[in-house]
Design a protein around this motif. Sequence first.
Motif, PDB file in Angstrom:
ATOM      1  N   VAL A  39       0.821  -1.217   0.000  1.00 48.60           N
ATOM      2  CA  VAL A  39       0.000   0.000   0.000  1.00 48.60           C
ATOM      3  C   VAL A  39       0.851   1.262   0.000  1.00 48.60           C
ATOM      4  CG1 VAL A  39      -1.954  -1.096   1.131  1.00 48.60           C
ATOM      5  CG2 VAL A  39      -0.158  -0.073   2.536  1.00 48.60           C
ATOM      6  N   ARG A  40       2.181   1.106   0.026  1.00 48.92           N
ATOM      7  CA  ARG A  40       3.059   2.265  -0.056  1.00 48.92           C
ATOM      8  C   ARG A  40       3.297   2.639  -1.504  1.00 48.92           C
ATOM      9  NH1 ARG A  40       6.737  -0.829   3.731  1.00 48.92           N
ATOM     10  NH2 ARG A  40       6.100  -0.220   5.810  1.00 48.92           N
ATOM     11  N   GLU A  41       3.699   3.893  -1.733  1.00 45.98           N
ATOM     12  CA  GLU A  41       4.089   4.307  -3.068  1.00 45.98           C
ATOM     13  C   GLU A  41       5.473   3.746  -3.359  1.00 45.98           C
ATOM     14  OE1 GLU A  41       3.906   8.454  -3.641  1.00 45.98           O
ATOM     15  OE2 GLU A  41       1.764   8.610  -3.257  1.00 45.98           O
ATOM     16  N   HIS A  42       5.673   3.284  -4.582  1.00 47.77           N
ATOM     17  CA  HIS A  42       6.950   2.684  -4.942  1.00 47.77           C
ATOM     18  C   HIS A  42       7.572   3.354  -6.164  1.00 47.77           C
ATOM     19  CE1 HIS A  42       6.850  -0.629  -2.071  1.00 47.77           C
ATOM     20  NE2 HIS A  42       5.555  -0.620  -2.277  1.00 47.77           N
ATOM     21  N   THR A  43       7.397   4.658  -6.240  1.00 48.07           N
ATOM     22  CA  THR A  43       8.001   5.398  -7.345  1.00 48.07           C
ATOM     23  C   THR A  43       9.428   5.757  -6.984  1.00 48.07           C
ATOM     24  OG1 THR A  43       5.853   6.311  -7.890  1.00 48.07           O
ATOM     25  CG2 THR A  43       7.768   7.403  -8.831  1.00 48.07           C
ATOM     26  N   SER A  44      10.366   5.420  -7.832  1.00 48.19           N
ATOM     27  CA  SER A  44      11.770   5.711  -7.551  1.00 48.19           C
ATOM     28  C   SER A  44      12.105   7.115  -7.993  1.00 48.19           C
ATOM     29  CB  SER A  44      12.676   4.724  -8.311  1.00 48.19           C
ATOM     30  OG  SER A  44      12.755   5.098  -9.665  1.00 48.19           O
ATOM     31  N   THR A  45      13.346   7.535  -7.775  1.00 47.91           N
ATOM     32  CA  THR A  45      13.781   8.862  -8.199  1.00 47.91           C
ATOM     33  C   THR A  45      13.784   8.991  -9.710  1.00 47.91           C
ATOM     34  OG1 THR A  45      16.039   8.059  -8.013  1.00 47.91           O
ATOM     35  CG2 THR A  45      15.183   9.334  -6.168  1.00 47.91           C
ATOM     36  N   PHE A  46      13.714   7.864 -10.415  1.00 50.25           N
ATOM     37  CA  PHE A  46      13.685   7.889 -11.870  1.00 50.25           C
ATOM     38  C   PHE A  46      12.254   7.989 -12.396  1.00 50.25           C
ATOM     39  CE2 PHE A  46      17.417   5.255 -10.821  1.00 50.25           C
ATOM     40  CZ  PHE A  46      18.391   6.067 -11.357  1.00 50.25           C
ATOM     41  N   GLY A  47      11.265   7.870 -11.530  1.00 49.78           N
ATOM     42  CA  GLY A  47       9.885   7.867 -11.966  1.00 49.78           C
ATOM     43  C   GLY A  47       9.408   6.474 -12.310  1.00 49.78           C
ATOM     44  N   GLU A  48      10.234   5.455 -12.086  1.00 50.07           N
ATOM     45  CA  GLU A  48       9.821   4.094 -12.370  1.00 50.07           C
ATOM     46  C   GLU A  48       8.948   3.573 -11.230  1.00 50.07           C
ATOM     47  OE1 GLU A  48      13.659   2.215 -14.585  1.00 50.07           O
ATOM     48  OE2 GLU A  48      13.910   2.882 -12.535  1.00 50.07           O
ATOM     49  N   VAL A  49       8.019   2.704 -11.557  1.00 50.23           N
ATOM     50  CA  VAL A  49       7.173   2.098 -10.545  1.00 50.23           C
ATOM     51  C   VAL A  49       7.403   0.597 -10.569  1.00 50.23           C
ATOM     52  CG1 VAL A  49       4.817   1.680  -9.781  1.00 50.23           C
ATOM     53  CG2 VAL A  49       5.424   3.904 -10.737  1.00 50.23           C
ATOM     54  N   LYS A 115      18.183  -9.730  -4.273  1.00 52.80           N
ATOM     55  CA  LYS A 115      18.669  -8.501  -4.907  1.00 52.80           C
ATOM     56  C   LYS A 115      17.550  -7.714  -5.598  1.00 52.80           C
ATOM     57  CE  LYS A 115      23.492  -9.816  -5.603  1.00 52.80           C
ATOM     58  NZ  LYS A 115      24.614  -9.947  -6.563  1.00 52.80           N
ATOM     59  N   LYS A 116      16.477  -8.383  -5.980  1.00 53.52           N
ATOM     60  CA  LYS A 116      15.409  -7.682  -6.695  1.00 53.52           C
ATOM     61  C   LYS A 116      14.668  -6.691  -5.800  1.00 53.52           C
ATOM     62  CE  LYS A 116      11.862 -11.254  -5.967  1.00 53.52           C
ATOM     63  NZ  LYS A 116      11.018 -12.271  -6.600  1.00 53.52           N
ATOM     64  N   TYR A 117      14.871  -6.827  -4.484  1.00 56.47           N
ATOM     65  CA  TYR A 117      14.206  -5.928  -3.550  1.00 56.47           C
ATOM     66  C   TYR A 117      15.034  -4.667  -3.275  1.00 56.47           C
ATOM     67  CZ  TYR A 117      11.244  -9.941  -2.468  1.00 56.47           C
ATOM     68  OH  TYR A 117      10.381 -10.992  -2.549  1.00 56.47           O
ATOM     69  N   TYR A 118      16.196  -4.567  -3.872  1.00 60.45           N
ATOM     70  CA  TYR A 118      17.175  -3.551  -3.517  1.00 60.45           C
ATOM     71  C   TYR A 118      17.410  -2.624  -4.698  1.00 60.45           C
ATOM     72  CZ  TYR A 118      21.475  -1.922  -1.169  1.00 60.45           C
ATOM     73  OH  TYR A 118      22.452  -1.187  -0.558  1.00 60.45           O
ATOM     74  N   LYS A 119      16.867  -1.403  -4.622  1.00 58.37           N
ATOM     75  CA  LYS A 119      16.997  -0.404  -5.686  1.00 58.37           C
ATOM     76  C   LYS A 119      17.558   0.889  -5.100  1.00 58.37           C
ATOM     77  CE  LYS A 119      15.024  -3.040  -8.792  1.00 58.37           C
ATOM     78  NZ  LYS A 119      15.763  -3.547  -9.966  1.00 58.37           N
ATOM     79  N   PRO A 120      18.108   1.786  -5.945  1.00 57.82           N
ATOM     80  CA  PRO A 120      18.570   3.078  -5.430  1.00 57.82           C
ATOM     81  C   PRO A 120      17.436   3.837  -4.758  1.00 57.82           C
ATOM     82  CG  PRO A 120      19.384   2.707  -7.652  1.00 57.82           C
ATOM     83  CD  PRO A 120      18.380   1.630  -7.385  1.00 57.82           C
ATOM     84  N   VAL A 121      17.713   4.390  -3.576  1.00 60.93           N
ATOM     85  CA  VAL A 121      16.690   5.123  -2.827  1.00 60.93           C
ATOM     86  C   VAL A 121      17.287   6.404  -2.270  1.00 60.93           C
ATOM     87  CG1 VAL A 121      15.104   5.068  -0.867  1.00 60.93           C
ATOM     88  CG2 VAL A 121      15.512   2.983  -2.176  1.00 60.93           C
TER      89      VAL A 121
END
Length: 315
Positions: A39-49, A115-121
């Motif tokens: 239920v959280r927003e998952h938009t990255s700094t790149f605008g990817e969801v 590793k798929k759970y780990y993105k730049p934040v």
Amino acid sequence: MKWSELCIHTTNEAIEPISNILHENGASGLVIEDAMDLVREHTSTFGEVYELDPEQYPDEGVYIKAYLPINSFLGETVEEIKQAINNLMLYDIDLGRNQITLSEVHEEEWATAWKKYYKPVKISKKITIKPTWEAYQPVDTDEMIIELDPGMAFGTGTHPTTVLSIQALEQFLKENDTVIDVGSGSGVLSITAALLGANHVYAYDLDDVAVNSTVLNAKVNNVEMKITAKQKNLLDHVTVEADLIVSNILAEIIVRFVEKAWSQLKPGGHFITSGITQAKKQFVKQHLEQQGFEIIQSNELEDWVSLVARKPSYE
């Protein structure tokens, strides 16, 4: 090699102590699947969801998944883990459902799954954390990039308690400060302090694997000359006088070294504490104030609290 996936259905509060138990018992790879992520927003700094599969998540609480080699000691190891987790109730830690299941997986599955759970934040105004295997271009000119490889033994640096700690460091750390990081883990807070201008950081952890992880990640981020990592039990036998002490561990552990933190802080110094649940906020606050600390800031993120305390100056 065949591996067994140990899945523990528990609470957000229990993530850190259970993760420590798993690591101490030889578990490799750690994945946290939190029902709130859906239920959280998952938009990255790149605008990817990033789309998440609800079927992989619990209806409430969290799944903590770790991996154990299938050998003749597996049964005993699992029983030791169960007992250690149950003992957490002695510290009033809510374990939620506390359901544990075991399933078999192949090596190639667990070696990359986490590793798929780990993105730049982007953690704060200046700090962005990224995994070493991900490409990332700074968005702002003053943005500082921390590269982390948790080595499947530690968190990714994006847990709310870490975010609160980093935001407090950015606000209260002054250039050329001497900093002590109690419970350094992957070294993310030590690295943050070094990048923000600390003169030197002393990173202490009881776990020698954590010490090695801090050393490795300090080198990756080119701040190894500013960080001294040692194996220590909290602040036992520490003589360093610090301008700032930061600690992101359990509330029950924080209160055990409040007196020692006071003695190692210079007058006017700051003590940043995190890893505190809402239910334990007053418990920690009371111990800090009884020692003489002034609580100058309280910050909250999701169900977690960070307290910033100041040791009064004597003029």
